[in-house]
Scaffold this active site. Structure first.
Site, PDB file in Angstrom:
ATOM      1  N   HIS A  63     168.655  -4.979  84.058  1.00  0.00           N
ATOM      2  CA  HIS A  63     170.010  -5.400  84.422  1.00  0.00           C
ATOM      3  C   HIS A  63     170.769  -5.875  83.186  1.00  0.00           C
ATOM      4  O   HIS A  63     171.944  -5.533  82.996  1.00  0.00           O
ATOM      5  CB  HIS A  63     169.939  -6.498  85.488  1.00  0.00           C
ATOM      6  CG  HIS A  63     171.261  -6.919  86.023  1.00  0.00           C
ATOM      7  ND1 HIS A  63     171.812  -8.151  85.751  1.00  0.00           N
ATOM      8  CD2 HIS A  63     172.155  -6.279  86.825  1.00  0.00           C
ATOM      9  CE1 HIS A  63     172.981  -8.246  86.367  1.00  0.00           C
ATOM     10  NE2 HIS A  63     173.211  -7.130  87.028  1.00  0.00           N
ATOM     11  N   ASP A 109     174.592  -3.972  89.191  1.00  0.00           N
ATOM     12  CA  ASP A 109     174.220  -5.003  90.165  1.00  0.00           C
ATOM     13  C   ASP A 109     173.473  -4.402  91.353  1.00  0.00           C
ATOM     14  O   ASP A 109     172.497  -4.972  91.847  1.00  0.00           O
ATOM     15  CB  ASP A 109     175.454  -5.766  90.641  1.00  0.00           C
ATOM     16  CG  ASP A 109     176.022  -6.700  89.585  1.00  0.00           C
ATOM     17  OD1 ASP A 109     175.421  -6.827  88.498  1.00  0.00           O
ATOM     18  OD2 ASP A 109     177.076  -7.311  89.854  1.00  0.00           O
TER      19      ASP A 109
END
Length: 135
Positions: A63, A109
């Site tokens: 991420h 996300d």
């Protein structure tokens, strides 16, 4: 649709909309509360160094790298970029135009939320001392 409760909001410092959206995505994709990830391993939460401790920590490292890549496209600041998505538990769909900053951040996300939901959670990796465990 994003639903945010304002009960007790006076005690909560203002946060960028993107972080609120990410929290809601995490709740949509899985069953753990977002706070379970804030101080997990070497990469979940602010910053990140060293070798990820497990699969979940690798989700956070990925991420972080995804956000780094999103920043390369013009004036894209992932932590402050809001985006559009739909949640049909546990499915998440990003709806902004492909290639846009908003879509890139949403895709980061979304992938992280799905990764979090699939990864085992090792309570021993929560709240570790990053200086000693993340070299």
């Amino acid at each position: 649709a994003v639903c945010v409760s304002l009960l007790g909001a006076a005690n909560i410092p203002p946060q960028p909309l993107n972080l609120l959206q990410f929290k809601n995505m995490i709740q949509c994709a899985g069953s753990r509360l977002w706070v379970a990830y804030v101080k997990y391993g070497c990469y979940c939460g602010p910053g990140g160094t060293g070798t990820p401790l497990d699969q979940l920590d690798r989700c956070c490292q990925t991420h972080d790298h995804c956000y780094d890549n999103a920043k390369k496209f013009g004036n894209c600041i992932p932590y402050f970029k809001s985006y559009e998505y739909t949640c049909n538990k546990p499915d998440l769909t990003c709806t902004d135009a492909k290639g846009s900053c908003a879509r890139n951040v949403c895709d980061c996300d979304r992938a992280a939320a799905i990764c979090f939901a699939a990864a085992p959670y090792n309570l021993a990796n929560f709240g570790i001392n990053k200086e000693t465990h993340c070299q």
